[in-house]
Scaffold this motif. Structure first.
Motif, PDB file in Angstrom:
ATOM      1  N   LEU A   1      10.000   5.076   1.674  1.00 44.43           N
ATOM      2  CA  LEU A   1       9.598   6.159   0.782  1.00 44.43           C
ATOM      3  C   LEU A   1       9.931   5.819  -0.671  1.00 44.43           C
ATOM      4  O   LEU A   1       9.188   6.177  -1.584  1.00 44.43           O
ATOM      5  N   GLU A   2      11.035   5.111  -0.893  1.00 48.92           N
ATOM      6  CA  GLU A   2      11.385   4.659  -2.241  1.00 48.92           C
ATOM      7  C   GLU A   2      10.301   3.743  -2.801  1.00 48.92           C
ATOM      8  O   GLU A   2       9.911   3.862  -3.959  1.00 48.92           O
ATOM      9  N   ARG A   3       9.837   2.825  -1.952  1.00 53.63           N
ATOM     10  CA  ARG A   3       8.793   1.893  -2.406  1.00 53.63           C
ATOM     11  C   ARG A   3       7.523   2.649  -2.785  1.00 53.63           C
ATOM     12  O   ARG A   3       6.895   2.340  -3.801  1.00 53.63           O
ATOM     13  N   ALA A   4       7.144   3.605  -1.955  1.00 51.17           N
ATOM     14  CA  ALA A   4       5.941   4.391  -2.256  1.00 51.17           C
ATOM     15  C   ALA A   4       6.136   5.210  -3.524  1.00 51.17           C
ATOM     16  O   ALA A   4       5.233   5.319  -4.353  1.00 51.17           O
ATOM     17  N   GLU A   5       7.327   5.756  -3.682  1.00 51.81           N
ATOM     18  CA  GLU A   5       7.648   6.560  -4.862  1.00 51.81           C
ATOM     19  C   GLU A   5       7.522   5.721  -6.139  1.00 51.81           C
ATOM     20  O   GLU A   5       7.001   6.188  -7.151  1.00 51.81           O
ATOM     21  N   LYS A   6       7.972   4.487  -6.096  1.00 50.04           N
ATOM     22  CA  LYS A   6       7.907   3.595  -7.259  1.00 50.04           C
ATOM     23  C   LYS A   6       6.465   3.310  -7.674  1.00 50.04           C
ATOM     24  O   LYS A   6       6.222   2.915  -8.802  1.00 50.04           O
TER      25      LYS A   6
ATOM     26  N   ASN B   1       0.851  -1.192   0.000  1.00 47.33           N
ATOM     27  CA  ASN B   1       0.000   0.000   0.000  1.00 47.33           C
ATOM     28  C   ASN B   1       0.888   1.244   0.000  1.00 47.33           C
ATOM     29  O   ASN B   1       1.580   1.518   0.979  1.00 47.33           O
ATOM     30  N   PRO B   2       0.885   2.033  -1.096  1.00 50.26           N
ATOM     31  CA  PRO B   2       1.796   3.178  -1.165  1.00 50.26           C
ATOM     32  C   PRO B   2       1.526   4.256  -0.119  1.00 50.26           C
ATOM     33  O   PRO B   2       2.457   4.881   0.375  1.00 50.26           O
ATOM     34  N   GLN B   3       0.273   4.450   0.245  1.00 49.80           N
ATOM     35  CA  GLN B   3      -0.032   5.442   1.274  1.00 49.80           C
ATOM     36  C   GLN B   3       0.518   4.986   2.633  1.00 49.80           C
ATOM     37  O   GLN B   3       1.076   5.782   3.382  1.00 49.80           O
ATOM     38  N   ALA B   4       0.381   3.706   2.918  1.00 50.01           N
ATOM     39  CA  ALA B   4       0.929   3.166   4.167  1.00 50.01           C
ATOM     40  C   ALA B   4       2.450   3.226   4.156  1.00 50.01           C
ATOM     41  O   ALA B   4       3.077   3.516   5.188  1.00 50.01           O
ATOM     42  N   GLN B   5       3.054   2.975   3.005  1.00 50.08           N
ATOM     43  CA  GLN B   5       4.513   3.059   2.895  1.00 50.08           C
ATOM     44  C   GLN B   5       4.989   4.480   3.154  1.00 50.08           C
ATOM     45  O   GLN B   5       5.980   4.694   3.859  1.00 50.08           O
ATOM     46  N   TYR B   6       4.269   5.438   2.597  1.00 47.60           N
ATOM     47  CA  TYR B   6       4.605   6.846   2.808  1.00 47.60           C
ATOM     48  C   TYR B   6       4.487   7.209   4.287  1.00 47.60           C
ATOM     49  O   TYR B   6       5.400   7.795   4.865  1.00 47.60           O
ATOM     50  N   LYS B   7       3.374   6.830   4.898  1.00 48.30           N
ATOM     51  CA  LYS B   7       3.158   7.163   6.318  1.00 48.30           C
ATOM     52  C   LYS B   7       4.179   6.472   7.215  1.00 48.30           C
ATOM     53  O   LYS B   7       4.652   7.063   8.189  1.00 48.30           O
TER      54      LYS B   7
ATOM     55  N   SER C   1       8.452  11.194  -3.069  1.00 47.85           N
ATOM     56  CA  SER C   1       9.616  11.649  -3.832  1.00 47.85           C
ATOM     57  C   SER C   1      10.247  12.878  -3.205  1.00 47.85           C
ATOM     58  O   SER C   1      11.463  12.959  -3.044  1.00 47.85           O
ATOM     59  N   VAL C   2       9.411  13.818  -2.837  1.00 48.61           N
ATOM     60  CA  VAL C   2       9.891  15.072  -2.257  1.00 48.61           C
ATOM     61  C   VAL C   2      10.556  14.818  -0.907  1.00 48.61           C
ATOM     62  O   VAL C   2      11.676  15.281  -0.647  1.00 48.61           O
ATOM     63  N   TYR C   3       9.885  14.065  -0.047  1.00 51.26           N
ATOM     64  CA  TYR C   3      10.410  13.836   1.296  1.00 51.26           C
ATOM     65  C   TYR C   3      11.656  12.955   1.255  1.00 51.26           C
ATOM     66  O   TYR C   3      12.611  13.178   1.992  1.00 51.26           O
ATOM     67  N   LYS C   4      11.652  11.959   0.377  1.00 48.72           N
ATOM     68  CA  LYS C   4      12.808  11.071   0.258  1.00 48.72           C
ATOM     69  C   LYS C   4      14.051  11.861  -0.146  1.00 48.72           C
ATOM     70  O   LYS C   4      15.137  11.639   0.380  1.00 48.72           O
TER      71      LYS C   4
END
Length: 70
Positions: free
Chosen positions: A36-41, A8-14, A48-51
């Motif tokens: 964050l890389e996984r969510a970015e992909k 889940n990209p939102q969960a990965q980001y959080k 992307s910005v935070y990473k």
């Protein structure tokens, strides 16, 4: 963490945000960048910005190890 591990990209980001700040978990910048890389992909622009900001704080070796751990 389970949702992040299931892709889940939102969960990965959080999770990346939580790991970067130590909010609710132990701070771990290399793992934060890896999540964050996984969510970015998966298209998360916020990731992307935070990473990009966090990546400057992580050595390539630490990031490689974190990628293996998550």
């Amino acid at each position: 963490r389970k949702a992040a591990a299931n892709g889940n990209p939102q969960a990965q980001y959080k999770l990346g945000l939580a790991l970067s700040s130590g909010m609710g978990t132990k701070e771990n910048i290399p793992q934060a960048v890896a999540w964050l890389e996984r969510a970015e992909k998966q298209g998360s622009q916020l990731s992307s910005v935070y990473k990009a900001k966090l990546q400057e704080k992580v050595t390539p070796k630490a990031l490689a190890e974190a990628r293996l751990q998550i």
